[in-house]
Design a protein around this motif. Structure first.
Motif, PDB file in Angstrom:
ATOM      1  N   PRO A 150       0.827  -1.206   0.000  1.00 10.47           N
ATOM      2  CA  PRO A 150       0.000   0.000   0.000  1.00 10.47           C
ATOM      3  C   PRO A 150       0.868   1.265   0.000  1.00 10.47           C
TER       4      PRO A 150
ATOM      5  N   GLY B 222      -6.501  -9.880   0.249  1.00  4.98           N
ATOM      6  CA  GLY B 222      -6.740  -8.541  -0.270  1.00  4.98           C
ATOM      7  C   GLY B 222      -7.625  -8.576  -1.498  1.00  4.98           C
TER       8      GLY B 222
ATOM      9  N   HIS C  92      -3.574  -4.542  -3.506  1.00  2.00           N
ATOM     10  CA  HIS C  92      -4.058  -3.947  -2.258  1.00  2.00           C
ATOM     11  C   HIS C  92      -5.225  -2.998  -2.527  1.00  2.00           C
TER      12      HIS C  92
ATOM     13  N   TYR D 217      -7.201  -1.478   0.374  1.00  3.75           N
ATOM     14  CA  TYR D 217      -6.429  -0.760   1.399  1.00  3.75           C
ATOM     15  C   TYR D 217      -7.154   0.464   1.952  1.00  3.75           C
TER      16      TYR D 217
END
Length: 165
Positions: A73, A134, A156, A159
């Motif tokens: 991230p 994820g 990600h 995130y």
């Protein structure tokens, strides 16, 4: 009278939600995928297989020159040498990726978006099990030879949903 009105409103809202949910299911469910969608899924499967096998050349050949990869991230990588080093370091845990909930693929001409939740299991060098998950959001571009290559890869994608405002 007020109770009857509330019951009527609840029934209307409930019926509307049920109808809306059914119509959304009908729009989402698709029994066949196009040849191009299959090719995109094949490109993603090939990259995943290479990654699971610690095949750095296979992984790197899945990306178009200059592709942007969100390796962690808020960590954007476009440098091919740096990307190669990061993938090699990731192989140390012997990662095995799976997409248990399937894939969504959207093709528009020579452009495609792939979205899929993933689970990764591996083993740290000290023997400790490692599990991560994820949402992969990737963009692929069809090359002049017909091959699909990743030009943007963000494993990600979820995130921001876990980030505090």
């Amino acid at each position: 009278m007020i109770i009857k009105r509330h019951m009527y409103v609840i029934l209307v809202i409930g019926f509307g939600m049920t109808t809306s949910m059914k119509s959304q299911k009908q729009k989402v469910m698709q029994t066949t995928i196009s040849k191009e969608e299959q090719a995109v899924l094949g490109a993603v499967a090939s990259m995943t297989k290479s990654f699971n096998n610690s095949d750095i050349d296979g992984v790197m050949s899945s990306y178009q020159e200059g592709a942007l990869v969100v390796f962690e991230p808020e960590m954007r990588v476009t440098d091919k040498k740096q990307l190669r080093e990061l993938f090699l370091a990731a192989f140390a845990i012997k990662p095995q990726f799976e997409y248990p909930n399937g894939h969504e693929v959207f093709v528009n001409g020579n452009s495609a978006t792939h979205i899929a939740p993933w689970i990764m299991k591996g083993t740290a060098p000290d023997g400790t099990p490692v599990t991560q998950s994820g949402l992969s959001v990737a963009h692929l571009q069809k090359q002049s030879n017909g091959k699909w290559l990743l030009i943007f890869d963000n494993p990600h994608g979820s995130y921001l949903m876990s980030k505090k405002p």
